[in-house]
Design a protein around this motif. Structure first.
Motif, PDB file in Angstrom:
ATOM      1  N   VAL A  35       7.241  -0.047  -9.962  1.00  0.00           N
ATOM      2  CA  VAL A  35       5.826  -0.422  -9.881  1.00  0.00           C
ATOM      3  C   VAL A  35       5.302  -0.867 -11.252  1.00  0.00           C
ATOM      4  CG1 VAL A  35       3.501   0.456  -9.419  1.00  0.00           C
ATOM      5  CG2 VAL A  35       5.399   1.117  -7.936  1.00  0.00           C
ATOM      6  N   ASP A  36       4.444  -1.895 -11.243  1.00  0.00           N
ATOM      7  CA  ASP A  36       3.847  -2.401 -12.477  1.00  0.00           C
ATOM      8  C   ASP A  36       2.349  -2.126 -12.567  1.00  0.00           C
ATOM      9  OD1 ASP A  36       6.189  -4.171 -13.577  1.00  0.00           O
ATOM     10  OD2 ASP A  36       6.035  -4.639 -11.438  1.00  0.00           O
ATOM     11  N   ASP A  37       1.652  -2.291 -11.427  1.00  0.00           N
ATOM     12  CA  ASP A  37       0.191  -2.174 -11.414  1.00  0.00           C
ATOM     13  C   ASP A  37      -0.282  -1.165 -10.373  1.00  0.00           C
ATOM     14  OD1 ASP A  37       0.620  -4.452 -12.913  1.00  0.00           O
ATOM     15  OD2 ASP A  37      -0.810  -5.702 -11.813  1.00  0.00           O
TER      16      ASP A  37
ATOM     17  N   SER B 119       5.072  10.402  -7.499  1.00  0.00           N
ATOM     18  CA  SER B 119       6.043   9.941  -6.501  1.00  0.00           C
ATOM     19  C   SER B 119       6.275   8.444  -6.617  1.00  0.00           C
ATOM     20  CB  SER B 119       5.574  10.305  -5.086  1.00  0.00           C
ATOM     21  OG  SER B 119       4.373   9.639  -4.784  1.00  0.00           O
ATOM     22  N   ILE B 120       5.249   7.724  -7.052  1.00  0.00           N
ATOM     23  CA  ILE B 120       5.361   6.279  -7.191  1.00  0.00           C
ATOM     24  C   ILE B 120       6.232   5.896  -8.385  1.00  0.00           C
ATOM     25  CG2 ILE B 120       3.940   4.338  -8.014  1.00  0.00           C
ATOM     26  CD1 ILE B 120       1.926   5.130  -5.864  1.00  0.00           C
TER      27      ILE B 120
ATOM     28  N   THR C 182       0.847  -1.200   0.000  1.00  0.00           N
ATOM     29  CA  THR C 182       0.000   0.000   0.000  1.00  0.00           C
ATOM     30  C   THR C 182       0.881   1.248   0.000  1.00  0.00           C
ATOM     31  OG1 THR C 182      -0.122  -0.029   2.402  1.00  0.00           O
ATOM     32  CG2 THR C 182      -1.920  -1.106   1.203  1.00  0.00           C
ATOM     33  N   GLU C 183       0.224   2.378  -0.227  1.00  0.00           N
ATOM     34  CA  GLU C 183       0.934   3.657  -0.261  1.00  0.00           C
ATOM     35  C   GLU C 183       1.666   3.952   1.053  1.00  0.00           C
ATOM     36  OE1 GLU C 183      -1.726   6.852  -2.188  1.00  0.00           O
ATOM     37  OE2 GLU C 183      -3.063   5.240  -1.586  1.00  0.00           O
ATOM     38  N   THR C 184       1.099   3.480   2.173  1.00  0.00           N
ATOM     39  CA  THR C 184       1.725   3.721   3.491  1.00  0.00           C
ATOM     40  C   THR C 184       3.159   3.200   3.557  1.00  0.00           C
ATOM     41  OG1 THR C 184       0.012   2.114   4.063  1.00  0.00           O
ATOM     42  CG2 THR C 184       0.300   3.994   5.547  1.00  0.00           C
ATOM     43  N   THR C 185       3.448   2.177   2.761  1.00  0.00           N
ATOM     44  CA  THR C 185       4.798   1.609   2.746  1.00  0.00           C
ATOM     45  C   THR C 185       5.845   2.694   2.515  1.00  0.00           C
ATOM     46  OG1 THR C 185       3.833  -0.390   1.786  1.00  0.00           O
ATOM     47  CG2 THR C 185       6.234  -0.189   1.692  1.00  0.00           C
ATOM     48  N   PHE C 186       5.483   3.696   1.713  1.00  0.00           N
ATOM     49  CA  PHE C 186       6.465   4.692   1.305  1.00  0.00           C
ATOM     50  C   PHE C 186       6.795   5.729   2.379  1.00  0.00           C
ATOM     51  CE2 PHE C 186       4.554   3.037  -2.615  1.00  0.00           C
ATOM     52  CZ  PHE C 186       5.701   2.511  -3.189  1.00  0.00           C
ATOM     53  N   ILE C 187       6.144   5.627   3.546  1.00  0.00           N
ATOM     54  CA  ILE C 187       6.552   6.521   4.639  1.00  0.00           C
ATOM     55  C   ILE C 187       7.846   6.014   5.286  1.00  0.00           C
ATOM     56  CG2 ILE C 187       4.180   7.287   5.133  1.00  0.00           C
ATOM     57  CD1 ILE C 187       4.253   5.536   7.643  1.00  0.00           C
ATOM     58  N   TYR C 188       8.191   4.753   5.042  1.00  0.00           N
ATOM     59  CA  TYR C 188       9.438   4.211   5.591  1.00  0.00           C
ATOM     60  C   TYR C 188      10.603   4.554   4.672  1.00  0.00           C
ATOM     61  CZ  TYR C 188       6.344   1.743   8.735  1.00  0.00           C
ATOM     62  OH  TYR C 188       5.390   1.452   9.667  1.00  0.00           O
ATOM     63  N   ASP C 189      11.789   4.119   5.058  1.00  0.00           N
ATOM     64  CA  ASP C 189      13.033   4.379   4.343  1.00  0.00           C
ATOM     65  C   ASP C 189      12.904   4.103   2.835  1.00  0.00           C
ATOM     66  OD1 ASP C 189      15.564   4.397   3.267  1.00  0.00           O
ATOM     67  OD2 ASP C 189      16.478   3.233   4.888  1.00  0.00           O
ATOM     68  N   GLN C 190      12.747   5.169   2.077  1.00  0.00           N
ATOM     69  CA  GLN C 190      12.434   5.023   0.655  1.00  0.00           C
ATOM     70  C   GLN C 190      13.571   4.402  -0.151  1.00  0.00           C
ATOM     71  OE1 GLN C 190      10.479   8.234  -1.267  1.00  0.00           O
ATOM     72  NE2 GLN C 190       8.836   8.221   0.250  1.00  0.00           N
ATOM     73  N   ASP C 191      14.805   4.672   0.258  1.00  0.00           N
ATOM     74  CA  ASP C 191      15.935   4.097  -0.471  1.00  0.00           C
ATOM     75  C   ASP C 191      15.939   2.582  -0.341  1.00  0.00           C
ATOM     76  OD1 ASP C 191      16.717   6.584  -1.263  1.00  0.00           O
ATOM     77  OD2 ASP C 191      18.188   6.851   0.342  1.00  0.00           O
ATOM     78  N   ARG C 192      15.652   2.131   0.889  1.00  0.00           N
ATOM     79  CA  ARG C 192      15.626   0.686   1.102  1.00  0.00           C
ATOM     80  C   ARG C 192      14.493   0.024   0.351  1.00  0.00           C
ATOM     81  NH1 ARG C 192      15.766  -2.753   6.038  1.00  0.00           N
ATOM     82  NH2 ARG C 192      15.205  -4.263   4.445  1.00  0.00           N
TER      83      ARG C 192
END
Ligand code: C2E
Ligand code: MG
Ligand code: MG
Ligand code: MG
Length: 279
Positions: A197-199, A191-192, A152-162
């Motif tokens: 990302v594929d879908d 931003s995505i 989900t989008e929430t994933t991207f609040i964590y360390d984006q490089d990792r």
């Protein structure tokens, strides 16, 4: 007699605390035993293209509690995430799903059917995720092209490089990435686009409002247009009747999932879909 009041108060406090577990604590304790007690099960919901041909399944976790019956993942996944149990549960989901696919692959023709697996942010961020997943994949001997991970989008609040690194790694092997529940979070398609990302899966709450709410309809329309421009597949979830299917198809959406086609199914019933598809 002098000290008896504090002692009684203390005992009362301890007793009340122990006897007053919240529903969440109770679920947490029981969930921690659910795997070894064989209470977890995977269901599979068909995903279709605009000709209503089967293109894949999403694996969805079910918890069959002996007394309470099925407990919704909407209830227990957030508790699993807060308590850290999601790591063990996520690993179980990965192993079981890949084992199921391998069995189907061995006994039936799967063609291009893909399988989507939901990955929690903390599971993706866990230091062992890549290694564990690679091992499970190689043990199951599954073509990575058959696998899709949903985040989900929430994933991207964590360390984006990792996150970018982990996504890139699996993407390089042929595994696809889908952004789940898109449109209800804060992120933009722009931003995505920095990630592999594929879908895009448009959230069902938005889909369900397209006839009632002009701004929801506009968000859906723009999401479909932009996604297609960016070369992403767009799936509409929560399709509950033919009217929604037709409307979204005309909007340019080309993948669909919802009760109109099928509810999530136990493995045996999902196999019926697989066999039907090959006729
Ligand atoms: P999700 O990944 O967005 O999954 C789609 C949810 O929408 C599923 O709910 C599915 O049953 C439901 N759904 C599909 N079509 C329709 C429809 O036409 N109408 C309606 N009203 N609902 C529809 P479910 O199975 O209850 O799962 C809820 C959420 O729990 C999932 O949302 C996902 O976020 C989470 N979840 C489920 N299994 C797993 C898992 O194995 N791992 C993780 N991390 N999360 C999971
Ligand atoms: Mg999902
Ligand atoms: Mg979703
Ligand atoms: Mg969801």
């Amino acid at each position: 007699a002098n000290c008896s009041v504090p002692v009684v108060a203390l005992l009362l406090t301890v007793f009340t605390a122990r006897g007053n577990y919240s529903e969440t604590d109770l679920i947490k304790r029981e969930l921690s035993l659910a795997i070894e007690r064989n209470q977890l099960q995977l269901y599979y919901q068909p995903q279709l293209d605009s000709h209503k041909a089967l293109i894949g399944f999403e694996a969805l976790l079910r918890w069959k509690h002996p007394a309470k019956g099925f407990i919704s993942p909407e209830v227990f996944i957030p508790i699993a995430e807060k308590s850290g149990l999601i790591i063990e549960i996520g690993r179980w989901v990965m192993e079981q799903t890949l084992r199921q696919i391998a069995e189907w692959e061995r006994l039936h023709h799967l063609g291009d059917i893909a399988f989507s697996i939901n990955i929690s942010p903390l599971q993706l961020m866990h230091r062992d995720f890549t290694q564990d997943t690679l091992l499970t994949l190689s043990q199951a001997k599954i073509r990575p092209e058959r696998i899709k991970f949903e985040i989900t989008e929430t994933t991207f609040i964590y360390d984006q490089d990792r996150i970018a690194e982990v996504m890139q790694h699996f993407s390089g092997l042929g595994i696809k990435w889908a952004i789940d529940d898109f449109g209800v979070g804060y992120s933009s398609l722009k931003s995505i686009s920095d990630f592999a990302v594929d879908d895009i899966k448009i959230d069902k709450s938005l889909i369900m409002q397209v006839f009632k709410n002009e701004s929801a309809s506009l968000v859906v329309q723009k999401t479909i247009e932009l996604s297609r421009e960016m070369g992403l597949n767009v799936l509409a979830e929560g399709i509950e009747n033919e009217e929604y299917f037709e409307y979204l198809k005309n909007m340019g959406c080309h993948l669909f999932q919802g009760f109109h086609f099928s509810r999530p199914l136990p493995a045996a019933d999902a196999l019926t879909w697989i066999k039907k598809q090959r006729l």
